[in-house]
Design a protein around this motif. Structure first.
Motif, PDB file in Angstrom:
ATOM      1  N   ASN A 179       3.306   4.013 -10.336  1.00 16.89           N
ATOM      2  CA  ASN A 179       3.050   3.294  -9.681  1.00 16.89           C
ATOM      3  C   ASN A 179       3.830   1.967  -9.896  1.00 16.89           C
ATOM      4  OD1 ASN A 179       2.299   4.714  -7.403  1.00 16.89           O
ATOM      5  ND2 ASN A 179       0.353   4.918  -8.864  1.00 16.89           N
ATOM      6  N   ASP A 182       7.055   0.106  -8.223  1.00 18.20           N
ATOM      7  CA  ASP A 182       7.192   0.004  -7.115  1.00 18.20           C
ATOM      8  C   ASP A 182       5.981  -1.576  -6.651  1.00 18.20           C
ATOM      9  OD1 ASP A 182       8.319   2.275  -5.605  1.00 18.20           O
ATOM     10  OD2 ASP A 182       7.022   2.838  -5.248  1.00 18.20           O
ATOM     11  N   LYS A 185       8.725  -4.474  -7.649  1.00 15.96           N
ATOM     12  CA  LYS A 185       9.642  -4.515  -6.586  1.00 15.96           C
ATOM     13  C   LYS A 185       8.687  -5.087  -5.415  1.00 15.96           C
ATOM     14  CE  LYS A 185      12.034  -0.509  -6.911  1.00 15.96           C
ATOM     15  NZ  LYS A 185      12.583   1.266  -5.959  1.00 15.96           N
ATOM     16  N   ASN A 186       6.926  -5.693  -5.757  1.00 15.70           N
ATOM     17  CA  ASN A 186       7.002  -6.010  -4.806  1.00 15.70           C
ATOM     18  C   ASN A 186       6.431  -6.964  -4.958  1.00 15.70           C
ATOM     19  OD1 ASN A 186       7.350  -4.627  -1.918  1.00 15.70           O
ATOM     20  ND2 ASN A 186       5.976  -2.715  -3.711  1.00 15.70           N
TER      21      ASN A 186
END
Length: 289
Positions: A179, A182, A185-186
């Protein structure tokens, strides 16, 4: 689990020594600095490792380590054009990570302690969330700090707090489940314009998926990012090696003892370095069984 060594940055705290060479290629006593974090990933059982560095330095790392085949590893290389935070490593290495969990270690961090390899392997087997490694320091206001409750659970993370609630510094070794890509990325850049690793860890903490492993008595953690720290690290390694007759972070020995290469391959690596005491040690190790 995949591995990442973040060996980027400009090494400005070590100027002028790093004006012509990457900090992670400077010697810590008898071997290049990058051998130390590489040895940690190898001891954890990780064989697919990506080294991230500045474009101008990658060729030097490749010349030193090659594709890792001689050590039973698969080494790849990736560029970080400018240092934009530790968490950028997960974006740069997203393809390398794929669907696996990942261990990130900073290229100027040195760890040493009895049984550390077994502990690393245990935590690397099944990462559910993130595993951080904390080390007690006398000046916690200089570090990212982890706070534990009475049962040893991680309940808080602070970045260089004025009034630290703990003396457990978060070291430069991190284990994450998949995880993390992701999450990275955020992330939004901090006020420094960087993707902060502490923000990644806070996401896991908020999800109840963050664990802090205390590295207490018998362990040593060194950050060789300044001239004094680099000298201290070299002296520590020199004293320990000379008194105990062992080599810390000898990647050839680790590769053999972990079963990544056989005895003859270890011997061949020693012969390449035979004119140095380090090479003689590798030859002695290969002849010891």
């Amino acid at each position: 689990m995949k591995g990442i060594i973040l060996a980027g940055g400009h090494g400005t705290r070590l100027y002028p020594s790093t004006l012509g060479v990457s900090k992670q290629l400077l010697p810590v006593y008898d071997k290049p600095m990058i051998y130390y974090p590489l040895s940690i990933l190898m001891l954890a059982g990780i064989r697919e490792i990506q080294i991230i560095s500045a474009p101008t330095d990658l060729a030097s790392f490749q010349r030193l380590l090659g594709d890792g085949g001689d050590l039973g590893l698969t080494l790849t290389y990736a560029e970080q054009e400018e240092p934009r935070g530790l968490a950028e490593a997960f974006l740069i290495s997203a393809d390398h990570i794929g669907d696996d969990s990942v261990a990130l270690v900073l290229g100027d961090n040195i760890f040493h302690g009895a049984g550390f390899g077994q502990a690393l392997q245990q935590h690397a087997k099944s990462v559910d969330g993130c595993v951080l490694f904390g080390y007690p320091v006398p000046d916690p206001e200089r570090y990212g700090i982890g706070q534990l409750d009475a049962d040893g659970r991680l309940i808080g993370l602070e970045e260089k707090p004025d009034r630290p609630r703990s003396n457990l510094a978060i070291t430069g070794l991190y284990f994450y489940d998949n995880n993390v890509v992701d999450i990275a990325k955020n992330l939004r850049p901090s006020d420094r314009g960087e993707l902060e690793i502490t923000d990644v860890n806070r996401v896991y903490l908020e999800r109840g998926k963050a664990e802090l492993v205390e590295l207490g008595r018998g362990f040593v953690w060194l950050d060789a990012g300044t001239h004094d720290a680099l000298n201290d690290a070299s002296q520590y390694v020199q004293i320990l090696e000379n008194r105990q007759g062992i080599r810390i972070a000898c990647i050839e020995e680790i590769a053999w003892r972990m079963g990544y290469i056989d005895q003859e391959a270890c011997r061949a690596l020693g012969r390449k370095l035979a004119s140095s005491p380090y090479g003689q040690y590798v030859l002695d190790v290969a002849a010891s069984s």
